[in-house]
Design a protein around this motif. Sequence first.
Motif, PDB file in Angstrom:
ATOM      1  N   GLU A   1       1.278  -1.243  -0.231  1.00  0.00           N
ATOM      2  CA  GLU A   1       0.019   0.483  -0.043  1.00  0.00           C
ATOM      3  C   GLU A   1       1.224   1.039  -0.159  1.00  0.00           C
ATOM      4  O   GLU A   1       0.489   2.099  -0.958  1.00  0.00           O
ATOM      5  CB  GLU A   1      -0.961  -0.316   1.504  1.00  0.00           C
TER       6      GLU A   1
ATOM      7  N   ARG B   1       0.632   4.118  -2.811  1.00  0.00           N
ATOM      8  CA  ARG B   1       0.483   5.811  -2.399  1.00  0.00           C
ATOM      9  C   ARG B   1       1.738   5.940  -3.379  1.00  0.00           C
ATOM     10  O   ARG B   1       1.921   7.291  -3.871  1.00  0.00           O
ATOM     11  CB  ARG B   1       0.684   6.192  -1.255  1.00  0.00           C
TER      12      ARG B   1
ATOM     13  N   TRP C   1      -7.480   9.604  -0.389  1.00  0.00           N
ATOM     14  CA  TRP C   1      -8.230   8.137   0.020  1.00  0.00           C
ATOM     15  C   TRP C   1      -8.233   7.257  -0.892  1.00  0.00           C
ATOM     16  O   TRP C   1      -8.144   7.575  -1.944  1.00  0.00           O
ATOM     17  CB  TRP C   1      -9.231   8.581  -0.206  1.00  0.00           C
ATOM     18  N   THR C   2      -7.519   6.195   0.337  1.00  0.00           N
ATOM     19  CA  THR C   2      -7.770   4.863  -0.471  1.00  0.00           C
ATOM     20  C   THR C   2      -9.922   4.526  -0.017  1.00  0.00           C
ATOM     21  O   THR C   2     -10.258   4.873   0.974  1.00  0.00           O
ATOM     22  CB  THR C   2      -7.247   4.065   0.066  1.00  0.00           C
ATOM     23  N   LYS C   3      -9.419   3.712  -0.985  1.00  0.00           N
ATOM     24  CA  LYS C   3     -11.055   2.774  -1.268  1.00  0.00           C
ATOM     25  C   LYS C   3     -11.156   3.173   0.766  1.00  0.00           C
ATOM     26  O   LYS C   3     -13.155   3.473   1.187  1.00  0.00           O
ATOM     27  CB  LYS C   3     -11.551   1.914  -1.707  1.00  0.00           C
ATOM     28  N   GLU C   4     -10.946   2.287   1.885  1.00  0.00           N
ATOM     29  CA  GLU C   4     -10.790   2.027   3.128  1.00  0.00           C
ATOM     30  C   GLU C   4     -11.660   3.143   3.618  1.00  0.00           C
ATOM     31  O   GLU C   4     -12.241   3.726   5.239  1.00  0.00           O
ATOM     32  CB  GLU C   4     -10.373   1.240   3.383  1.00  0.00           C
ATOM     33  N   GLU C   5     -10.185   4.518   3.520  1.00  0.00           N
ATOM     34  CA  GLU C   5     -10.317   5.440   4.169  1.00  0.00           C
ATOM     35  C   GLU C   5     -11.468   6.458   3.929  1.00  0.00           C
ATOM     36  O   GLU C   5     -12.593   6.833   4.371  1.00  0.00           O
ATOM     37  CB  GLU C   5      -9.199   6.515   3.911  1.00  0.00           C
ATOM     38  N   LEU C   6     -11.901   6.001   2.613  1.00  0.00           N
ATOM     39  CA  LEU C   6     -12.998   7.319   1.874  1.00  0.00           C
ATOM     40  C   LEU C   6     -14.169   6.450   2.618  1.00  0.00           C
ATOM     41  O   LEU C   6     -15.264   7.116   3.036  1.00  0.00           O
ATOM     42  CB  LEU C   6     -13.318   7.266   0.956  1.00  0.00           C
ATOM     43  N   ALA C   7     -14.588   5.180   2.585  1.00  0.00           N
ATOM     44  CA  ALA C   7     -15.597   4.802   3.209  1.00  0.00           C
ATOM     45  C   ALA C   7     -15.683   4.713   4.744  1.00  0.00           C
ATOM     46  O   ALA C   7     -16.778   5.071   5.545  1.00  0.00           O
ATOM     47  CB  ALA C   7     -15.365   3.525   3.160  1.00  0.00           C
ATOM     48  N   GLU C   8     -14.439   5.056   5.612  1.00  0.00           N
ATOM     49  CA  GLU C   8     -14.671   5.720   6.934  1.00  0.00           C
ATOM     50  C   GLU C   8     -14.968   6.568   7.422  1.00  0.00           C
ATOM     51  O   GLU C   8     -14.573   6.907   8.881  1.00  0.00           O
ATOM     52  CB  GLU C   8     -13.251   4.964   7.514  1.00  0.00           C
ATOM     53  N   ARG C   9     -14.748   7.801   6.317  1.00  0.00           N
ATOM     54  CA  ARG C   9     -14.775   9.092   6.182  1.00  0.00           C
ATOM     55  C   ARG C   9     -15.530   9.809   7.164  1.00  0.00           C
ATOM     56  O   ARG C   9     -16.828   9.253   6.584  1.00  0.00           O
ATOM     57  CB  ARG C   9     -14.285   9.789   5.003  1.00  0.00           C
TER      58      ARG C   9
END
Length: 301
Positions: A231, A235, A285-293
């Motif tokens: 990862e 990035r 944003w990663t997809k995971e970070e975006l989901a937890e935003r």
Amino acid sequence: MSSTPSRINSQTPFSTDLGLKGSHALVTGGCGLIGKVVAHALLAAECCVSIVDITDDCPFDRQDANICFVKADITNAEQMDQAFAKAEQRFGPVEICVALASLDLSVLQQSESLADMDPKTWQRVFDVNANGTFMTCQRWLRSIRTAAWDPQKASRLRNVSLIIVGSESGRFGVRTMAAYAAGKSAVQQGLLRSLAEDAPRLYSAARVNAVAPGPVATERFEEERRRYGDEFYYRECQATVPPAKPIPPEDVAMTILFLASQRYSGSVHGQLIPIDAGKTGNLVWTKEELAERPKPGDGVN
């Protein structure tokens, strides 16, 4: 005072020689992971090379007639004055100066947000990366000014150039280490533009440029890749980099050789050259970070 560089015409054979032989180059941070490659490149171009570094661990043969090693801290004006004086005594005026020494992003403790950053860290980064670079540039200017007013020295000056080593961070920022990004931006933008107007007033053929490398494939970068995983690598040098790979340190060194050569880059002045394989920005944003935003209404604005 300056000498007029030779020009190529239809009657003159074209030469690919950089024309750096015998020029005196000084590299701050010349013992570092990128600095040592730059110093080796300058030596290969037959420059006389002065290496200024805060460490005693110099990977060069100090008995080499074309090398002068000086231990100095770029944040200490007295030490830098002494370092330049020693280099000038050995090889004459410093014609080429590579202002490379700085605190690398990989050695700085980063924080999740600027809100959590220790102000002492900000001050330390600026002291080294901005103020240290300023003092290096200032001392180089003084060396050139002194030589320019000495007819004997001025007649021998060639390849009078300053290359500031910045970073892609100065263009794109670093969310977790704003001090590093701000310090690099300061030297590769404001300082560069100011020096571009200043230096030719002291010596008409003096040139000032900067380079902004992306992630460089040094031993430390490979260690970080192993430590932080795929990862991190994605990035840093794949998500927004078309060739999807880090920059070889030799590419940084070769660009610096180009900028140092009056024959090759005599009309390049006041420019910032990115060495980042066309990087277009940072991955935000990663997809995971975006989901937890946090969303509006979650109690966070």
